[in-house]
Write a protein that holds these residues in place. Structure first.
Motif, PDB file in Angstrom:
ATOM      1  N   TYR A 295     -28.233   3.290 -21.774  1.00 29.29           N
ATOM      2  CA  TYR A 295     -27.348   4.514 -20.900  1.00 29.29           C
ATOM      3  C   TYR A 295     -26.489   3.898 -19.726  1.00 29.29           C
ATOM      4  O   TYR A 295     -25.361   4.178 -19.547  1.00 29.29           O
ATOM      5  CB  TYR A 295     -28.011   5.574 -20.515  1.00 29.29           C
ATOM      6  N   LYS A 296     -27.214   3.069 -18.975  1.00 29.39           N
ATOM      7  CA  LYS A 296     -26.491   2.447 -17.913  1.00 29.39           C
ATOM      8  C   LYS A 296     -25.629   1.742 -18.221  1.00 29.39           C
ATOM      9  O   LYS A 296     -24.582   1.673 -17.703  1.00 29.39           O
ATOM     10  CB  LYS A 296     -27.754   1.851 -17.109  1.00 29.39           C
TER      11      LYS A 296
ATOM     12  N   ASP B  96     -27.043  12.418 -26.746  1.00 27.00           N
ATOM     13  CA  ASP B  96     -27.334  11.905 -25.733  1.00 27.00           C
ATOM     14  C   ASP B  96     -26.357  12.106 -24.587  1.00 27.00           C
ATOM     15  O   ASP B  96     -26.496  11.393 -23.436  1.00 27.00           O
ATOM     16  CB  ASP B  96     -27.770  10.401 -25.829  1.00 27.00           C
TER      17      ASP B  96
ATOM     18  N   ALA C 291     -25.644  13.833 -21.929  1.00 30.54           N
ATOM     19  CA  ALA C 291     -26.181  14.140 -20.826  1.00 30.54           C
ATOM     20  C   ALA C 291     -26.760  13.001 -19.798  1.00 30.54           C
ATOM     21  O   ALA C 291     -26.536  12.747 -18.636  1.00 30.54           O
ATOM     22  CB  ALA C 291     -27.175  15.229 -20.577  1.00 30.54           C
ATOM     23  N   ASN C 292     -27.440  12.078 -20.641  1.00 31.56           N
ATOM     24  CA  ASN C 292     -27.806  10.901 -20.134  1.00 31.56           C
ATOM     25  C   ASN C 292     -26.822   9.831 -19.661  1.00 31.56           C
ATOM     26  O   ASN C 292     -27.084   9.278 -18.747  1.00 31.56           O
ATOM     27  CB  ASN C 292     -28.782  10.115 -21.152  1.00 31.56           C
ATOM     28  N   TYR C 293     -25.688   9.903 -20.580  1.00 34.70           N
ATOM     29  CA  TYR C 293     -24.763   8.899 -20.111  1.00 34.70           C
ATOM     30  C   TYR C 293     -23.846   9.570 -18.845  1.00 34.70           C
ATOM     31  O   TYR C 293     -23.589   8.938 -18.147  1.00 34.70           O
ATOM     32  CB  TYR C 293     -23.805   8.910 -21.327  1.00 34.70           C
ATOM     33  N   TYR C 294     -23.878  10.787 -19.014  1.00 27.89           N
ATOM     34  CA  TYR C 294     -23.015  11.473 -17.707  1.00 27.89           C
ATOM     35  C   TYR C 294     -23.891  11.138 -16.641  1.00 27.89           C
ATOM     36  O   TYR C 294     -23.149  10.825 -15.505  1.00 27.89           O
ATOM     37  CB  TYR C 294     -23.048  12.997 -18.175  1.00 27.89           C
ATOM     38  N   LYS C 295     -25.456  11.363 -16.450  1.00 28.96           N
ATOM     39  CA  LYS C 295     -25.999  11.114 -15.408  1.00 28.96           C
ATOM     40  C   LYS C 295     -25.789   9.585 -14.815  1.00 28.96           C
ATOM     41  O   LYS C 295     -25.637   9.601 -13.510  1.00 28.96           O
ATOM     42  CB  LYS C 295     -27.605  11.268 -15.429  1.00 28.96           C
ATOM     43  N   GLU C 296     -25.631   8.626 -15.727  1.00 30.89           N
ATOM     44  CA  GLU C 296     -25.468   7.309 -15.238  1.00 30.89           C
ATOM     45  C   GLU C 296     -24.112   6.978 -14.841  1.00 30.89           C
ATOM     46  O   GLU C 296     -23.757   6.412 -13.744  1.00 30.89           O
ATOM     47  CB  GLU C 296     -25.593   6.284 -16.248  1.00 30.89           C
TER      48      GLU C 296
END
Length: 617
Positions: free
Chosen positions: A3-4, A68, A70-75
């Motif tokens: 993701y990061k 996924d 939301a996980n990419y968005y958080k990063e």
């Protein structure tokens, strides 16, 4: 790491902070509003791991990421201070809703620090009583400011969280909070002599532990910063902008906004305490009974100026005592469900949730996972809370420290003359547990029989290519459309998974199988479900309807909730959605298609609600 790394590549390919005006996400896509799309290489973005496709629609640069997202968005959020506003407005909140949303949003990240400080205050009560610590020792004094620090410096922490809420430069907001708490200013206020700043009178107010003043100030800074962004030339902006913002915002904080916030906080406290003094036992009964609903809406943070300053000098006689009755009632209701149910899974979930509420005061697992789900245990907890709340109002129970009430945190009620207050707290805790447990046992819980046999009814191989496929029933009534004909490449290309689409004619979306709600998107236009057999299904009501920000949609379920086939999930005002210019075609996507041999749509032109629409082989 995936993701990061992918988020970093996306960030760089779309032009970084300088080119990103805002970014948000829906169920499957990152939605960028960019200043310039001309130099972006779509193909390079498509080659980034995790990216399924790219679309340019509704003034947005949309990158399709799948479940996924939301996980990419958080990063992505970690890489820049982005606004998450959408390009079109949604339902406008009224003033009260907006205030509650801001206070709740700003306060929530601070809870660990406040709870930690509160528990240190509890230790400072217990350790001297047990003879393990002398109140005159330096260790006691050091622990005292350990416990006080999260509360005294609350405006500085709020400055940071509010800056995220209002999209203000964080360190400038923190600097203004530092001005309001500076030791020199605190000393001048303590002396009591009149203070003037550029000829304007400064109100002699103390801002330590305050909530409202800094939130108002950071909200004002949003407009101050925007103004200077427009008028200051770029060549001198790097040093003149922070200089002017600190000067103007600092002046307003001490002369205008800070005093207004202080008076507002005092006014709120005075009004609530006046009502409590007049209504007495009735006010506490109502507060304790409805505390679960108050917590659900975040309204309890509107009372923060009262209960955050709970101390021997200014004990809280409203919120924290009411929460004691409510919290242990939630725990007792969950434990009663755990003992009464025959379902092993419910027994485990309810047992853990009950212990969490009773021991730690964390009621969310009990509320959302048990009592609210089965309703009758919630009614039992509310009735018990109301009865105990009346007792609290009659005896005048007080809390002398800010700690979320629970069995372990009962020492927060030690104080006053003698032991009467803590004895009343113990009585309230025991009574709330006993009454709730008995009422929950009497009311019972509605455990529905499983419909697994119906869900797994075999069909002919001619229909679906298998002698035992899994069925997905239609969540809507309407015309059936092949996925390839949906006017959205993310769905028509099946990059998200296989499925079918329905052009609905009714306004209610129901469960297409027995299972659990995986995700209800905040804008309520889409919902993710997982069946008991493992099918992951996305129901996306309309195309690009994320832009409506929840307007015309109503969610009837929540994340983690178990569902039965035919149970209502969402309501949507289809005519209003169409009037707003949106296509109401609703794709049904099996997002874990790769786990199956095939996903076959039933060969029909129309479908009625709860008729078979998809076979998963």
């Amino acid at each position: 790491m995936k993701y990061k790394d992918s988020a970093k590549q996306i960030f760089e390919e779309v032009g970084g902070t300088e080119n990103i005006s805002s970014v948000n996400h829906c169920m499957t896509r990152l939605r960028f509003v960019l200043k310039d799309e001309a130099n972006i290489n779509d193909q390079q973005i498509k080659n980034i791991p995790g990216v399924m496709g790219v679309m340019k629609k509704s003034g947005q640069y949309q990158i399709i990421m799948g479940n996924d997202v939301a996980n990419y968005y958080k990063e992505l959020q970690k890489l820049g201070n982005f606004s998450d506003s959408t390009s079109s407005g949604g339902k406008k909140k009224n003033f009260f809703e907006a205030v509650v949303d801001v206070i709740s949003g700003c306060m929530s990240p601070l809870i660990p620090a406040l709870l930690g400080g509160g528990m240190i205050k509890v230790l400072l009560i217990l350790l001297p009583m047990m003879g393990l610590l002398n109140e005159s020792s330096q260790t006691y004094q050091v622990l005292s400011f350990f416990g006080d620090a999260p509360f005294y410096f609350l405006p500085i922490m709020l400055a940071y969280t509010a800056s995220q809420k209002f999209n203000v430069t964080p360190m400038l907001a923190v600097t203004v909070a530092g001005i309001m708490l500076h030791p020199e200013f605190v000393g001048m206020v303590a002396e009591g002599n009149p203070i003037q700043f550029f000829g304007a009178p400064v109100t002699l107010a103390s801002y330590g532990s305050s909530v409202i003043p800094i939130i108002i100030m950071v909200w004002a800074m949003k407009y101050i910063e925007a103004f200077f962004d427009k008028v200051i030339p770029n060549v001198i902006k790097s040093f003149t902008k922070p200089l002017l913002i600190i000067l103007i915002a600092g002046f307003l904080a001490l002369v205008v906004v800070g005093p207004l916030g202080t008076f507002a906080g005092e006014g709120l406290s005075s009004i609530i305490l006046w009502i409590q003094s007049k209504a007495g036992w009735l006010a506490l009964g109502i507060m304790a009974a409805f505390m679960p609903l108050i917590v659900m809406t975040g309204m309890h943070w509107a009372f923060a100026p009262i209960f955050l300053v709970a101390s021997p000098a200014t004990p809280d006689v409203l919120i924290l005592p009411a929460m004691l009755a409510s919290n242990v009632a939630q725990g007792a209701a969950a434990l009663a469900v755990s003992l009464k149910t025959k379902d092993k899974k419910i027994k485990q979930v309810a047992g853990a949730a009950g212990i969490s509420a009773l021991v730690a005061g964390v009621t969310e697992p009990a509320l959302y996972g048990v009592t609210l789900k089965y309703k009758k245990p919630l009614y039992a907890a509310m009735i018990s809370g109301g009865i105990c709340g009346i007792y609290i109002g009659i005896v005048g129970l007080k809390s002398f420290a800010f700690v979320v009430p629970s069995i372990v945190a009962l020492p927060q009620f030690i104080g006053g003359d003698g032991n009467a207050n803590i004895l009343h707290a113990i009585i309230v805790a025991i009574a709330s547990i006993v009454i709730t447990f008995i009422l929950t046992w009497i009311f019972g819980i509605d455990e529905e029989e499983s419909t697994e046999k119906e869900t797994m009814t075999p069909v002919s191989s001619e229909q679906a290519g298998s002698s035992n496929p899994k069925k997905i029933y239609a969540p809507l009534e309407g015309n059936v459309l092949p996925l390839e004909e949906v006017k959205d490449e993310a769905f028509s290309s099946k990059m998200m998974g296989d499925g079918v689409a329905i052009v609905p004619i009714n306004d209610e979306v129901v469960a297409p199988f027995d299972g659990v709600v995986t995700t209800v998107f905040p804008t309520k236009h889409a919902i993710g479900l997982t069946s008991e057999s493992g099918i992951e299904l996305l129901i996306h009501v309309g195309l690009d309807t994320v832009q409506l920000n929840g307007q015309h949609f109503e969610a009837l379920v929540e994340d983690g909730q178990s569902i039965k086939k035919g149970e209502p999930l969402l309501k949507v005002d289809l005519p209003k959605v169409q009037e707003a210019g949106y296509d109401i075609t609703t794709p049904l996507i099996v997002t874990n298609t790769a786990s199956y041999i095939d996903v076959v749509a039933k060969d029909v032109a129309e479908v009625k609600k709860e008729e078979t629409i998809l076979y998963v082989v």
